[in-house]
Scaffold this motif. Structure first.
Motif, PDB file in Angstrom:
ATOM      1  N   GLU A  14       0.814  -1.290   0.272  1.00 44.24           N
ATOM      2  CA  GLU A  14       0.043   0.045   0.076  1.00 44.24           C
ATOM      3  C   GLU A  14       0.870   1.180   0.077  1.00 44.24           C
ATOM      4  OE1 GLU A  14      -2.759  -0.530   3.206  1.00 44.24           O
ATOM      5  OE2 GLU A  14      -3.784  -2.010   2.245  1.00 44.24           O
ATOM      6  N   LYS A  15       1.852   1.388   0.762  1.00 40.15           N
ATOM      7  CA  LYS A  15       2.804   2.595   0.578  1.00 40.15           C
ATOM      8  C   LYS A  15       3.582   2.587  -0.501  1.00 40.15           C
ATOM      9  CE  LYS A  15       3.951   2.421   5.641  1.00 40.15           C
ATOM     10  NZ  LYS A  15       4.895   2.337   6.823  1.00 40.15           N
ATOM     11  N   ILE A  16       4.018   1.386  -1.135  1.00 35.52           N
ATOM     12  CA  ILE A  16       4.498   1.437  -2.538  1.00 35.52           C
ATOM     13  C   ILE A  16       3.658   2.130  -3.493  1.00 35.52           C
ATOM     14  CG2 ILE A  16       5.434  -0.001  -4.513  1.00 35.52           C
ATOM     15  CD1 ILE A  16       6.591  -1.937  -2.136  1.00 35.52           C
ATOM     16  N   ARG A  26      12.450  -2.002   1.228  1.00 39.59           N
ATOM     17  CA  ARG A  26      12.162  -3.311   2.148  1.00 39.59           C
ATOM     18  C   ARG A  26      11.274  -4.462   1.639  1.00 39.59           C
ATOM     19  NH1 ARG A  26      10.734   1.465   4.979  1.00 39.59           N
ATOM     20  NH2 ARG A  26       8.591   0.735   5.338  1.00 39.59           N
ATOM     21  N   LEU A  27      10.446  -4.233   0.794  1.00 45.37           N
ATOM     22  CA  LEU A  27       9.460  -5.292   0.132  1.00 45.37           C
ATOM     23  C   LEU A  27      10.553  -6.215  -0.678  1.00 45.37           C
ATOM     24  CD1 LEU A  27       6.830  -6.336   0.043  1.00 45.37           C
ATOM     25  CD2 LEU A  27       6.593  -5.119  -2.192  1.00 45.37           C
ATOM     26  N   VAL A  28      11.327  -5.711  -1.728  1.00 43.81           N
ATOM     27  CA  VAL A  28      12.224  -6.534  -2.563  1.00 43.81           C
ATOM     28  C   VAL A  28      13.560  -7.128  -2.021  1.00 43.81           C
ATOM     29  CG1 VAL A  28      10.894  -5.421  -4.679  1.00 43.81           C
ATOM     30  CG2 VAL A  28      13.041  -4.318  -3.702  1.00 43.81           C
ATOM     31  N   GLU A  29      13.902  -6.238  -1.010  1.00 43.89           N
ATOM     32  CA  GLU A  29      15.367  -6.795  -0.666  1.00 43.89           C
ATOM     33  C   GLU A  29      15.766  -8.104  -0.152  1.00 43.89           C
ATOM     34  OE1 GLU A  29      18.725  -5.157   2.428  1.00 43.89           O
ATOM     35  OE2 GLU A  29      16.892  -4.354   2.732  1.00 43.89           O
ATOM     36  N   PRO A  30      14.433  -8.865   0.396  1.00 46.11           N
ATOM     37  CA  PRO A  30      14.748 -10.332   0.776  1.00 46.11           C
ATOM     38  C   PRO A  30      14.689 -11.219  -0.415  1.00 46.11           C
ATOM     39  CG  PRO A  30      12.833  -9.301   2.259  1.00 46.11           C
ATOM     40  CD  PRO A  30      13.377  -8.162   1.071  1.00 46.11           C
ATOM     41  N   HIS A  31      14.185 -10.812  -1.646  1.00 46.28           N
ATOM     42  CA  HIS A  31      13.993 -11.320  -2.769  1.00 46.28           C
ATOM     43  C   HIS A  31      15.283 -11.240  -3.650  1.00 46.28           C
ATOM     44  CE1 HIS A  31       9.892 -12.434  -1.415  1.00 46.28           C
ATOM     45  NE2 HIS A  31       9.709 -10.964  -1.359  1.00 46.28           N
ATOM     46  N   LEU A  32      16.095 -10.202  -3.567  1.00 48.65           N
ATOM     47  CA  LEU A  32      17.090  -9.971  -4.559  1.00 48.65           C
ATOM     48  C   LEU A  32      17.989 -11.097  -4.962  1.00 48.65           C
ATOM     49  CD1 LEU A  32      17.771  -6.297  -3.462  1.00 48.65           C
ATOM     50  CD2 LEU A  32      16.417  -7.145  -5.717  1.00 48.65           C
ATOM     51  N   PRO A  33      18.506 -11.910  -3.713  1.00 46.84           N
ATOM     52  CA  PRO A  33      19.511 -12.843  -3.975  1.00 46.84           C
ATOM     53  C   PRO A  33      18.867 -13.877  -4.775  1.00 46.84           C
ATOM     54  CG  PRO A  33      19.800 -12.286  -1.465  1.00 46.84           C
ATOM     55  CD  PRO A  33      18.510 -11.449  -2.192  1.00 46.84           C
ATOM     56  N   ARG A  34      17.710 -14.380  -4.840  1.00 47.42           N
ATOM     57  CA  ARG A  34      17.036 -15.426  -5.460  1.00 47.42           C
ATOM     58  C   ARG A  34      16.812 -15.078  -6.711  1.00 47.42           C
ATOM     59  NH1 ARG A  34      12.144 -15.995  -6.727  1.00 47.42           N
ATOM     60  NH2 ARG A  34      11.180 -14.325  -5.341  1.00 47.42           N
ATOM     61  N   LEU A  35      16.259 -13.789  -6.959  1.00 47.68           N
ATOM     62  CA  LEU A  35      15.941 -13.083  -8.349  1.00 47.68           C
ATOM     63  C   LEU A  35      17.176 -13.057  -9.056  1.00 47.68           C
ATOM     64  CD1 LEU A  35      13.425 -10.583  -7.270  1.00 47.68           C
ATOM     65  CD2 LEU A  35      13.049 -12.748  -8.408  1.00 47.68           C
ATOM     66  N   VAL A  60       8.515  -3.064 -12.091  1.00 49.83           N
ATOM     67  CA  VAL A  60       7.547  -3.298 -10.908  1.00 49.83           C
ATOM     68  C   VAL A  60       7.292  -1.865 -10.419  1.00 49.83           C
ATOM     69  CG1 VAL A  60       7.330  -4.113  -8.711  1.00 49.83           C
ATOM     70  CG2 VAL A  60       8.214  -5.697 -10.564  1.00 49.83           C
ATOM     71  N   TRP A  61       8.211  -1.002 -10.153  1.00 42.96           N
ATOM     72  CA  TRP A  61       8.109   0.212  -9.540  1.00 42.96           C
ATOM     73  C   TRP A  61       7.036   0.980 -10.465  1.00 42.96           C
ATOM     74  CZ3 TRP A  61       7.961   2.895  -5.349  1.00 42.96           C
ATOM     75  CH2 TRP A  61       7.973   4.077  -5.406  1.00 42.96           C
ATOM     76  N   LYS A  71      -1.970 -10.047  -2.566  1.00 45.60           N
ATOM     77  CA  LYS A  71      -1.293 -11.290  -3.236  1.00 45.60           C
ATOM     78  C   LYS A  71       0.194 -11.230  -2.826  1.00 45.60           C
ATOM     79  CE  LYS A  71      -4.327 -11.549  -6.936  1.00 45.60           C
ATOM     80  NZ  LYS A  71      -4.370 -11.671  -8.636  1.00 45.60           N
ATOM     81  N   PRO A  72       0.761 -12.406  -2.714  1.00 41.21           N
ATOM     82  CA  PRO A  72       2.099 -12.523  -2.237  1.00 41.21           C
ATOM     83  C   PRO A  72       2.936 -11.831  -3.578  1.00 41.21           C
ATOM     84  CG  PRO A  72       1.195 -14.680  -2.577  1.00 41.21           C
ATOM     85  CD  PRO A  72       0.290 -13.785  -2.779  1.00 41.21           C
ATOM     86  N   VAL A  73       4.017 -11.231  -2.976  1.00 41.64           N
ATOM     87  CA  VAL A  73       4.811 -10.579  -4.087  1.00 41.64           C
ATOM     88  C   VAL A  73       5.947 -11.283  -4.736  1.00 41.64           C
ATOM     89  CG1 VAL A  73       6.520  -9.692  -2.410  1.00 41.64           C
ATOM     90  CG2 VAL A  73       5.906  -8.315  -4.492  1.00 41.64           C
ATOM     91  N   ALA A  74       6.330 -12.365  -4.243  1.00 41.74           N
ATOM     92  CA  ALA A  74       7.470 -13.186  -4.508  1.00 41.74           C
ATOM     93  C   ALA A  74       7.015 -13.755  -5.891  1.00 41.74           C
ATOM     94  CB  ALA A  74       7.753 -14.440  -3.564  1.00 41.74           C
ATOM     95  N   ALA A  75       5.921 -14.222  -6.359  1.00 46.72           N
ATOM     96  CA  ALA A  75       5.527 -15.119  -7.565  1.00 46.72           C
ATOM     97  C   ALA A  75       5.651 -13.702  -8.565  1.00 46.72           C
ATOM     98  CB  ALA A  75       4.431 -15.597  -7.476  1.00 46.72           C
ATOM     99  N   TYR A  76       5.112 -12.659  -8.176  1.00 44.15           N
ATOM    100  CA  TYR A  76       5.176 -11.516  -9.267  1.00 44.15           C
ATOM    101  C   TYR A  76       6.325 -11.039  -9.697  1.00 44.15           C
ATOM    102  CZ  TYR A  76       3.740  -6.933 -11.104  1.00 44.15           C
ATOM    103  OH  TYR A  76       3.747  -5.897 -12.143  1.00 44.15           O
ATOM    104  N   LEU A  77       7.383 -11.058  -8.440  1.00 44.49           N
ATOM    105  CA  LEU A  77       8.573 -10.607  -8.903  1.00 44.49           C
ATOM    106  C   LEU A  77       9.423 -11.509  -9.901  1.00 44.49           C
ATOM    107  CD1 LEU A  77       9.834  -9.088  -5.453  1.00 44.49           C
ATOM    108  CD2 LEU A  77       9.203  -7.817  -7.338  1.00 44.49           C
ATOM    109  N   THR A  78       9.223 -12.865  -9.545  1.00 47.22           N
ATOM    110  CA  THR A  78       9.778 -13.916 -10.144  1.00 47.22           C
ATOM    111  C   THR A  78       9.383 -13.898 -11.683  1.00 47.22           C
ATOM    112  OG1 THR A  78       9.802 -15.294  -8.097  1.00 47.22           O
ATOM    113  CG2 THR A  78      10.015 -16.400 -10.546  1.00 47.22           C
ATOM    114  N   THR A  79       8.015 -13.666 -12.058  1.00 47.15           N
ATOM    115  CA  THR A  79       7.422 -13.674 -13.269  1.00 47.15           C
ATOM    116  C   THR A  79       8.194 -12.345 -14.101  1.00 47.15           C
ATOM    117  OG1 THR A  79       5.329 -14.479 -12.531  1.00 47.15           O
ATOM    118  CG2 THR A  79       5.313 -13.314 -14.624  1.00 47.15           C
ATOM    119  N   VAL A  80       8.006 -11.197 -13.210  1.00 48.85           N
ATOM    120  CA  VAL A  80       8.624 -10.188 -14.042  1.00 48.85           C
ATOM    121  C   VAL A  80      10.096 -10.260 -14.364  1.00 48.85           C
ATOM    122  CG1 VAL A  80       8.881  -7.663 -13.934  1.00 48.85           C
ATOM    123  CG2 VAL A  80       6.840  -8.599 -13.172  1.00 48.85           C
ATOM    124  N   THR A  81      10.969 -10.812 -13.555  1.00 46.92           N
ATOM    125  CA  THR A  81      12.227 -11.172 -13.710  1.00 46.92           C
ATOM    126  C   THR A  81      12.451 -12.095 -14.773  1.00 46.92           C
ATOM    127  OG1 THR A  81      12.816 -10.748 -11.205  1.00 46.92           O
ATOM    128  CG2 THR A  81      14.354 -12.023 -12.615  1.00 46.92           C
TER     129      THR A  81
END
Length: 186
Positions: A14-16, A26-35, A60-61, A71-81
């Motif tokens: 919501e803040k984003i 803060r939202l994407v940082e934990p996903h960066l190594p995997r992506l 995404v931004w 919705k969980p963001v991990a799948a969305y970030l993976t798809t965009v990547t």
């Protein structure tokens, strides 16, 4: 999963949407190594992978208004990547087709203890495998990377790629068969 001091993903999204760049970080940082690992495996180049991930995060931004806080963001970030990796692979294919430049895989080999002969053999095998994976059709490569290298379940990959679990299973099987046929000792 969330601690007391952590901001839930829903609140961050919501803040984003409202334009908070710090919340996005803060939202994407934990996903960066995997992506980044996914992008490296898809593109076989650290530089290309970093560029693809950077483009994915920028996309995404820019499209943040479309994010759904529920919705969980991990799948969305993976798809965009994955989509950004596909775009880069298409461009590389066109460049190779037009022979504007030769593209070769970046092969990193750790050389701590093995002797020169082992190192050379490992480097050759890694180059063979990397080259064989790079030559797989995109659908087979995506399934193989996500299942065999990323360690995702067939169900998770099916959702990410928008296909059935059986389709993912078949793609992984076919990818492995093609690799076995191209590399004698696998």
């Amino acid at each position: 999963m969330e601690g007391r001091n952590d901001t839930p993903d829903e609140e961050l999204v919501e803040k984003i949407i409202a334009g908070d760049k710090a919340a996005f970080g803060r939202l994407v940082e934990p996903h960066l190594p995997r992506l980044l690992g996914l992008a490296r495996r898809m593109l076989s180049s650290a530089d290309e992978a970093e560029d693809a991930l950077q483009n994915a995060l920028a996309s995404v931004w820019m499209a943040r208004a479309k994010l759904d806080p529920r919705k969980p963001v991990a799948a969305y970030l993976t798809t965009v990547t994955l989509n950004k990796c596909r775009d880069r692979l298409r461009r590389q294919k066109v460049v190779r087709l037009l022979s504007l430049r030769a593209l070769g895989p970046d092969v990193a080999v750790a050389a701590d203890e093995p002797g020169p002969d082992v190192e050379i053999a490992d480097r050759q095998l890694l180059a063979q495998v990397t080259n064989a994976i790079d030559r797989l059709p995109l659908r087979l490569r995506e399934a193989l990377v996500l299942v065999a290298i990323e360690g995702r379940s067939h169900g998770e990959v099916a959702k990410l790629l928008g296909v059935t679990e059986k389709s993912v299973e078949t793609r992984v099987y076919r990818a492995r068969q093609r690799l076995r046929n191209k590399i004698d000792f696998l």
